[in-house]
Design an enzyme around this catalytic site. Structure first.
Site, PDB file in Angstrom:
ATOM      1  CE  LYS A   1      15.533  -5.403   0.126  1.00  0.00           C
ATOM      2  NZ  LYS A   1      15.580  -6.751   0.567  1.00  0.00           N
TER       3      LYS A   1
ATOM      4  CB  THR B   1      17.426   2.376 -22.392  1.00  0.00           C
ATOM      5  OG1 THR B   1      17.142   3.782 -22.313  1.00  0.00           O
ATOM      6  CG2 THR B   1      18.314   1.988 -21.225  1.00  0.00           C
TER       7      THR B   1
ATOM      8  CG  HIS C   1      14.121   2.314 -10.017  1.00  0.00           C
ATOM      9  ND1 HIS C   1      14.193   3.521  -9.385  1.00  0.00           N
ATOM     10  CD2 HIS C   1      15.120   2.322 -10.933  1.00  0.00           C
ATOM     11  CE1 HIS C   1      15.190   4.231  -9.895  1.00  0.00           C
ATOM     12  NE2 HIS C   1      15.765   3.525 -10.846  1.00  0.00           N
TER      13      HIS C   1
ATOM     14  CE  LYS D   1      19.022   3.619  -9.344  1.00  0.00           C
ATOM     15  NZ  LYS D   1      19.803   2.544  -9.968  1.00  0.00           N
TER      16      LYS D   1
ATOM     17  N   GLY E   1      24.197   1.820 -12.134  1.00  0.00           N
ATOM     18  CA  GLY E   1      22.754   1.598 -12.172  1.00  0.00           C
ATOM     19  C   GLY E   1      22.396   0.183 -11.753  1.00  0.00           C
ATOM     20  CG  ASP E   2      20.175  -1.932 -13.597  1.00  0.00           C
ATOM     21  OD1 ASP E   2      19.087  -1.325 -13.512  1.00  0.00           O
ATOM     22  OD2 ASP E   2      20.759  -2.177 -14.665  1.00  0.00           O
TER      23      ASP E   2
ATOM     24  NE  ARG F   1      20.359  -5.116 -15.067  1.00  0.00           N
ATOM     25  CZ  ARG F   1      19.486  -5.240 -14.068  1.00  0.00           C
ATOM     26  NH1 ARG F   1      19.769  -6.014 -13.039  1.00  0.00           N
ATOM     27  NH2 ARG F   1      18.338  -4.611 -14.097  1.00  0.00           N
TER      28      ARG F   1
ATOM     29  CB  SER G   1      19.437  -6.109   0.444  1.00  0.00           C
ATOM     30  OG  SER G   1      18.465  -6.834  -0.238  1.00  0.00           O
TER      31      SER G   1
ATOM     32  CB  THR H   1      14.344  -3.446 -15.316  1.00  0.00           C
ATOM     33  OG1 THR H   1      15.266  -3.833 -14.318  1.00  0.00           O
ATOM     34  CG2 THR H   1      12.952  -3.579 -14.768  1.00  0.00           C
TER      35      THR H   1
HETATM   36  P1  GDP Z   1      17.482  -0.419  -9.566  1.00  0.00           P
HETATM   37  O1  GDP Z   1      17.375   0.012 -10.982  1.00  0.00           O
HETATM   38  O2  GDP Z   1      18.687   0.166  -8.888  1.00  0.00           O
HETATM   39  O3  GDP Z   1      16.231  -0.182  -8.769  1.00  0.00           O
HETATM   40  O4  GDP Z   1      17.719  -2.002  -9.584  1.00  0.00           O
HETATM   41  P2  GDP Z   1      16.914  -3.057 -10.507  1.00  0.00           P
HETATM   42  O5  GDP Z   1      15.544  -3.216  -9.946  1.00  0.00           O
HETATM   43  O6  GDP Z   1      17.041  -2.712 -11.941  1.00  0.00           O
HETATM   44  O7  GDP Z   1      17.784  -4.353 -10.298  1.00  0.00           O
HETATM   45  C1  GDP Z   1      17.959  -4.924  -9.033  1.00  0.00           C
HETATM   46  C2  GDP Z   1      17.395  -6.352  -9.063  1.00  0.00           C
HETATM   47  O8  GDP Z   1      17.873  -7.069  -7.966  1.00  0.00           O
HETATM   48  C3  GDP Z   1      15.883  -6.384  -8.952  1.00  0.00           C
HETATM   49  O9  GDP Z   1      15.402  -7.489  -9.676  1.00  0.00           O
HETATM   50  C4  GDP Z   1      15.657  -6.578  -7.456  1.00  0.00           C
HETATM   51  O10 GDP Z   1      14.423  -7.233  -7.156  1.00  0.00           O
HETATM   52  C5  GDP Z   1      16.803  -7.473  -7.121  1.00  0.00           C
HETATM   53  N1  GDP Z   1      17.328  -7.319  -5.755  1.00  0.00           N
HETATM   54  C6  GDP Z   1      17.454  -6.195  -4.990  1.00  0.00           C
HETATM   55  N2  GDP Z   1      18.086  -6.480  -3.834  1.00  0.00           N
HETATM   56  C7  GDP Z   1      18.363  -7.805  -3.862  1.00  0.00           C
HETATM   57  C8  GDP Z   1      19.049  -8.674  -2.973  1.00  0.00           C
HETATM   58  O11 GDP Z   1      19.547  -8.307  -1.923  1.00  0.00           O
HETATM   59  N3  GDP Z   1      19.160  -9.975  -3.366  1.00  0.00           N
HETATM   60  C9  GDP Z   1      18.646 -10.442  -4.529  1.00  0.00           C
HETATM   61  N4  GDP Z   1      18.797 -11.720  -4.826  1.00  0.00           N
HETATM   62  N5  GDP Z   1      18.010  -9.631  -5.390  1.00  0.00           N
HETATM   63  C10 GDP Z   1      17.889  -8.340  -5.070  1.00  0.00           C
HETATM   64  P1  IMO Z   2      18.272   2.254 -13.344  1.00  0.00           P
HETATM   65  O1  IMO Z   2      17.622   3.510 -12.802  1.00  0.00           O
HETATM   66  C1  IMO Z   2      21.489   0.666 -15.811  1.00  0.00           C
HETATM   67  C2  IMO Z   2      22.632   3.053 -19.308  1.00  0.00           C
HETATM   68  C3  IMO Z   2      22.393   2.472 -20.682  1.00  0.00           C
HETATM   69  C4  IMO Z   2      23.560   3.086 -21.433  1.00  0.00           C
HETATM   70  C5  IMO Z   2      23.642   4.483 -20.825  1.00  0.00           C
HETATM   71  C6  IMO Z   2      22.914   5.561 -21.626  1.00  0.00           C
HETATM   72  O2  IMO Z   2      17.331   1.118 -13.528  1.00  0.00           O
HETATM   73  O3  IMO Z   2      19.497   1.926 -12.556  1.00  0.00           O
HETATM   74  P2  IMO Z   2      20.347   6.145 -21.911  1.00  0.00           P
HETATM   75  O4  IMO Z   2      19.194   5.336 -22.394  1.00  0.00           O
HETATM   76  O5  IMO Z   2      20.214   6.643 -20.519  1.00  0.00           O
HETATM   77  O6  IMO Z   2      20.711   7.251 -22.860  1.00  0.00           O
HETATM   78  O7  IMO Z   2      21.599   5.122 -21.937  1.00  0.00           O
HETATM   79  O8  IMO Z   2      23.053   4.384 -19.553  1.00  0.00           O
HETATM   80  N1  IMO Z   2      21.439   3.110 -18.433  1.00  0.00           N
HETATM   81  C7  IMO Z   2      21.250   2.309 -17.382  1.00  0.00           C
HETATM   82  N2  IMO Z   2      21.953   1.254 -16.926  1.00  0.00           N
HETATM   83  N3  IMO Z   2      20.414   1.064 -15.136  1.00  0.00           N
HETATM   84  C8  IMO Z   2      19.695   2.144 -15.559  1.00  0.00           C
HETATM   85  O9  IMO Z   2      18.689   2.674 -14.833  1.00  0.00           O
HETATM   86  C9  IMO Z   2      20.084   2.783 -16.752  1.00  0.00           C
HETATM   87  N4  IMO Z   2      19.598   3.828 -17.463  1.00  0.00           N
HETATM   88  C10 IMO Z   2      20.455   4.030 -18.471  1.00  0.00           C
HETATM   89  O10 IMO Z   2      22.459   1.073 -20.649  1.00  0.00           O
HETATM   90  O11 IMO Z   2      24.756   2.423 -21.106  1.00  0.00           O
HETATM   91 MG    MG Z   3      17.232  -0.826 -12.904  1.00  0.00          MG
END
Ligand code: GDP
Ligand code: IMO
Ligand code: MG
Length: 437
Positions: A18, A128, A41, A16, A12-13, A304, A412, A298
């Protein structure tokens, strides 16, 4: 009738939000297919930062119809808050549609999630605390409430009466919880229903009609492959199917309607919550990455966990999702590290292992086998072509691409939409191949 799935290849994170925002410009419809408001996201547009929990990341484009599919679990309070936030910032949400079949996260699901985590204590999943697991459990038990139930008081009362006594009996065994009365829940649900009525629809037909018209549909996963309930390191997983197959069940399309699967990954790894993590860094290199990458949840704000890139996990993720191309995010965060390590295999019980083990117990015994890469010192946020990247960064990208066996088509170098390197070809237009090493 092309449908493109965007899927997280790590825990995760991966960025996606972006990736979806970047690619969505070309599409007519964006669909979230699983998860709930456990997701966060981020989309950055100029100085504006949008943190989206339920609405697909295509919502910032006025021409896109945004769908929350039947595989999503919806906390109506979060959704209403998100729609209001977007509206207040000038984003048109009139085209957001939520599946009538999506399950509702009720306040007792949130209470149960928290209480169960407390009871697990040292064994906790590190959820979460959004009620995700209890809601999907009720869905599977045929005890869930669906979005359409919010539209009819008689049905809602009836369905709530089937489950609430059992929820309260269970909650009574858990310290620090209080029982729920039916009447306030009914009143709350009816208010949610009233507010969301214009957004509820049979979204499966909306998606199917779009595909039949020849519209391009993008399906955005939440969480990531390694958190998948079937394919992640159970029980340290989420309760849905983030993998590309989940786009079919949770979005309402058939496998043959998927044209392309774009995997999203960071140049290193992070994990929130508990569970085995072979490449975890607990030294100052890790804390440096966490700091530069702003690696805080987020949704929960939790720090993390951070680690080196894991190519064993990547190979698994490419296979299980049938990934056709990749967007690599956050490579800019690695600037300034002298030597970058890339996990190419595990040592498990003194055996070299190339394959991601399905068991959390086995994964916990995995010791990473690293390949080392010289780093680069300069910031790369301003770079817009692969050729401008420092040579060592290019070498690292190539190593990741060879490990994946599919092309990295987008790189990116910063959070903003335009901080993106496009290779000569673009996903969703051509499908190139890459030589595997
Ligand atoms: P997601 O859950 O997969 O959509 O990812 P998140 O938004 O939770 O976490 C990704 C973080 O990295 C966010 O704060 C984005 O704005 C940031 N981000 C995405 N791509 C880049 C990158 O290429 N460089 C940097 N520095 N930050 C990025
Ligand atoms: P995005 O979409 C990162 C993790 C939690 C925990 C496990 C189960 O932003 O990538 P839950 O609340 O789903 O029952 O928790 O999954 N988790 C994530 N980790 N990014 C997420 O979403 C997550 N959504 C759940 O931290 O380990
Ligand atoms: Mg995220």
């Amino acid at each position: 009738m092309p449908a493109t799935v965007i899927v997280g290849l790590q825990w995760g994170d991966e960025g996606k939000g972006k990736t979806t925002d970047f690619l969505a410009e070309q599409v007519a419809m964006a669909v979230r297919y699983q998860g709930g408001d456990n997701a966060g996201h981020t989309v950055v547009l100029g100085d504006e930062v949008f943190k989206l929990r339920l609405t697909p990341s295509g919502v910032l484009y006025p021409h896109i119809a945004c769908i929350i599919g039947p595989g999503v679990v919806v906390n109506p309070a979060t959704l209403i808050g998100e729609l209001d936030m977007l509206t207040s910032r000038g984003i048109d949400t009139a085209k957001v549609r939520v599946s009538r079949n999506a399950h509702v996260i009720m306040p007792y699901h949130v209470a149960l999630d928290r209480a169960m985590e407390t009871r697990l204590d040292g064994e906790k999943v590190g959820t979460t605390n959004r009620g995700i697991g209890p809601t999907y459990a009720d869905r599977a038990s045929r005890l869930g409430l669906r979005m359409e139930d919010l539209l009819d008081e008689t049905t809602f009362r009836h369905r709530l009466a089937r489950v609430l006594p059992d929820k309260n009996t269970l909650l009574a065994t858990m310290p620090g919880t209080s029982p729920f009365d039916a009447e306030p829940l009914v009143a709350q649900a009816m208010a949610w229903g009233e507010r969301l009525r214009p957004h509820l629809a049979d979204t499966t037909w909306l998606v199917q009609d779009a595909l039949r018209r020849g519209d391009h549909v993008i399906l955005e996963g939440a969480q990531g492959t390694l958190l998948d309930i079937d394919h992640g390191s159970y029980p340290y997983v989420t309760s849905s199917s983030p993998i590309a197959g989940g786009a079919c069940t949770g979005g309402g399309i058939g496998p043959l309607q998927v044209d392309e699967v774009i995997g999203v990954m960071k140049a290193y790894t992070t994990r929130v919550g508990s569970g085995p993590y072979p490449t975890e860094l607990t030294d100052e290199i890790g804390s440096g990455i966490a700091e530069r990458g702003h690696e805080f949840g987020t949704v929960t704000g939790r720090p993390r966990r951070v680690g080196w890139f894991d190519a064993v996990a990547l190979r698994f993720a490419v296979a299980v999702n049938s990934v056709s191309s990749i967007m690599l995010n956050k490579i800019d965060i690695l600037s300034g590290i002298d030597e970058i390590q890339l996990c190419v295999a595990y040592d498990i019980d003194e055996q070299r292992v190339d394959r991601w083990p399905s068991s959390a117990e086995v994964l916990a015994r995995a010791r990473p086998v690293y390949e080392r890469f010289p780093g680069w010192s300069e910031p790369i946020n301003g770079v817009r072509t692969l050729a401008e990247l420092p040579e060592n960064a290019r070498r690292y990208v190539t190593a990741l691409e060879v490990a994946a066996g599919v092309p990295i088509v987008l790189v990116s170098v910063g959070p903003e939409r335009t901080q993106t390197i496009e290779r000569a070809y673009r996903p969703m237009r051509h499908r190139p191949t890459v030589a595997t090493g």
